[in-house]
Write an enzyme that holds these catalytic residues in place. Structure first.
Site, PDB file in Angstrom:
ATOM      1  N   ARG A 243       0.831  -1.216   0.000  1.00  0.00           N
ATOM      2  CA  ARG A 243       0.000   0.000   0.000  1.00  0.00           C
ATOM      3  C   ARG A 243       0.859   1.257   0.000  1.00  0.00           C
ATOM      4  NH1 ARG A 243      -4.379  -3.038   3.852  1.00  0.00           N
ATOM      5  NH2 ARG A 243      -5.523  -3.894   2.088  1.00  0.00           N
ATOM      6  N   TYR A 362      -7.142   0.192  -5.946  1.00  0.00           N
ATOM      7  CA  TYR A 362      -6.451  -1.089  -5.746  1.00  0.00           C
ATOM      8  C   TYR A 362      -5.603  -1.117  -4.470  1.00  0.00           C
ATOM      9  CZ  TYR A 362      -2.586   0.590  -8.948  1.00  0.00           C
ATOM     10  OH  TYR A 362      -1.580   1.257  -9.582  1.00  0.00           O
ATOM     11  N   GLU A 363      -5.157  -2.305  -4.167  1.00  0.00           N
ATOM     12  CA  GLU A 363      -4.505  -2.608  -2.878  1.00  0.00           C
ATOM     13  C   GLU A 363      -5.379  -2.152  -1.709  1.00  0.00           C
ATOM     14  OE1 GLU A 363      -0.407  -2.829  -2.387  1.00  0.00           O
ATOM     15  OE2 GLU A 363      -0.008  -2.971  -4.514  1.00  0.00           O
ATOM     16  N   GLY A 364      -6.674  -2.367  -1.881  1.00  0.00           N
ATOM     17  CA  GLY A 364      -7.651  -1.954  -0.889  1.00  0.00           C
ATOM     18  C   GLY A 364      -8.174  -0.586  -1.238  1.00  0.00           C
TER      19      GLY A 364
END
Ligand code: CAA
Ligand code: FAD
Length: 380
Positions: A243, A362-364
């Protein structure tokens, strides 16, 4: 507190900036238009040592710290966000878990050639029915003798198709849900491991995003990463660092957009003077620069903590949340500063605006970052 970069970090910034301007920028608009991934740029990054930037020399890396790594992602993304995420997914998402949880044999077979840029990596967690709710995955891995047999599909895989090594999370014990999740290292070309649909995207169009399908793929037990049941923890810990790589990508996109907007504000005249001399525009630029600097400081701090071995999951979630929102706001304003010209492909700011959006997803998603941050705040 020490805010000065070391000579090595400054040198890496300069090296990556020169590479990005001289080698990446000339084809950035064309690759975006054609949705074309260029492996030769990855090969050039390997020559500069970027593909193994934080790994020790014994594993093919250059032994730099995580701050140097995020500076590299930032500088690439300042010019081309697709190139930034190619490196980020390769290093943080595919390399880090092998470095952290891999056996010596796995490090020699996968991490070293990945660090040397001979193999490109990808990370496969998301599925059609499980994005934010990653634990709801359905892909299974059944033990059969010395192998595991994997079935299922993973979607949205960055570097998909182009990558040689795929880190796949699957359920070895579906009854136990996330506690029955295990990580595996798959290779492109394994029997039954095929590439599905390539996504046509709004942004980061020269980064390939593909579905990967596993139909009775036999994976040797020697390719299991960590123990059975450790997969979800490995996936989450990997994202803690990943992240911050996306935060660096967002800072780079925002800085690139600000650079273009500032140059345009000095050059474009209306009402007999440069538009940058009008407060409506100059205050915009001031706000943009301030938000970028705040995002950069959070990102660098999280990277510094990772290098120092201090907990960094909370800081990474915060940096991604802040930098992703900043990238979106700043790129929209950069288009505004350009007026009608900003809405055309004659200027690069429209590409920056399209590319910025993914950093909130993305990546949460940024809603998931808020979940992560608030859970930690409210924990007993
Ligand atoms: N480190 C270690 N363990 C962790 C952890 C962490 N950061 N976060 C959670 N865990 C562990 C918990 O301790 C818990 O373990 P136990 O059950 O053994 O106690 C377990 O994981 C489950 O934790 P939660 O109950 O908190 O999990 P949850 O189901 O509520 O989900 C979530 C939490 C944060 C929402 C998680 O599902 C998540 O991160 N979702 C988003 C998925 C995501 O980011 N995907 C990105 C895909 S990659 C990508 O997009 C690539 C790219 O950009 C290029
Ligand atoms: P959903 O989870 O369906 O979310 C839809 C909306 O609901 C979002 O706004 C979300 O924030 C919101 N929402 C969901 N749950 C909550 C909640 N509890 N509280 C509040 N709001 C909530 N995945 C990989 O595994 N590997 C990759 O390499 C990879 N690369 C990607 C590249 C691209 C270009 C894209 C678009 C995605 C990529 N992903 C990858 C997947 C990415 O991580 C997911 O898209 C992301 O995690 C969101 O999942 P979803 O798309 O299923 O959305």
């Amino acid at each position: 507190m020490q805010f000065q970069l070391t000579d090595e970090q400054e040198m890496i910034r300069k090296m990556v900036r020169d590479f990005a301007v001289n080698e990446v920028e000339p084809t950035a608009a064309e690759r975006d238009e054609e949705e074309r991934f260029d492996r030769s740029l990855f090969d050039q990054m390997a020559e500069l040592g970027l593909t193994g930037i934080p790994w020790p020399e014994e594993y093919g890396g250059i032994g730099a710290d995580y701050l140097s790594y995020v500076i590299a992602v930032e500088e690439l993304s300042r010019i081309c966000a697709s190139t930034g995420v190619t490196l980020s997914a390769h290093v943080s998402l595919a390399g880090w878990p092998v470095y952290t949880f891999g056996t010596e044999d796995q490090k020699q077979r996968y991490l070293k050639p990945m660090a040397e840029g001979k193999l490109l990596g990808a990370y496969c967690l998301s599925e059609p029915g499980s994005g934010s709710d990653a634990a709801a995955m359905k892909t299974t891995a059944k033990r059969d003798g010395d192998d595991y047999v994997l079935n299922g599909s993973k979607v949205w895989i960055t570097n998909g198709g182009a990558a040689d090594v795929y880190l796949v999370f699957a359920l070895t014990d579906p009854e136990k849900k996330h506690k029955g999740c295990t990580a595996f290292i798959l290779e492109k070309g394994m029997d039954g491991f095929t590439m599905g649909k390539k996504e046509k995207k709004l942004g980061i169009r020269s980064s390939p995003t593909l579905e990967v399908i596993m139909d009775n793929v036999r994976v040797p037990a020697a390719n299991r990463l960590g123990e059975e049941g450790e997969g979800f923890k490995i996936a989450m810990m990997t994202l803690d660092g990943g992240r911050n790589g996306i935060a660096a990508q967002a800072v780079g996109i925002a800085q690139g957009a600000l650079d273009h907007a500032t140059a345009y504000a000095k050059e474009r005249k209306q009402f007999g003077k440069p538009i940058g001399q009008m407060q409506g525009i100059s205050f915009k630029l001031a706000d943009m620069a301030t938000k970028i600097e705040a995002s950069r400081l959070l990102t660098y701090q999280a990277a510094w903590r990772e290098s120092e071995g201090v907990s960094y999951g909370l800081q990474s979630a915060m940096s991604k949340l802040m930098a992703g929102d900043t990238a979106m706001e700043v790129t929209v304003e950069a288009v505004q500063v350009h007026g009608g010209y900003g809405f055309t492909k004659d200027y690069p700011v429209e590409r920056y605006m399209r590319d910025a959006k993914i950093t909130q997803i993305y990546e949460g998603t940024n809603e998931v970052q808020r979940l992560v941050i608030s859970k930690m705040l409210l924990a007993d």
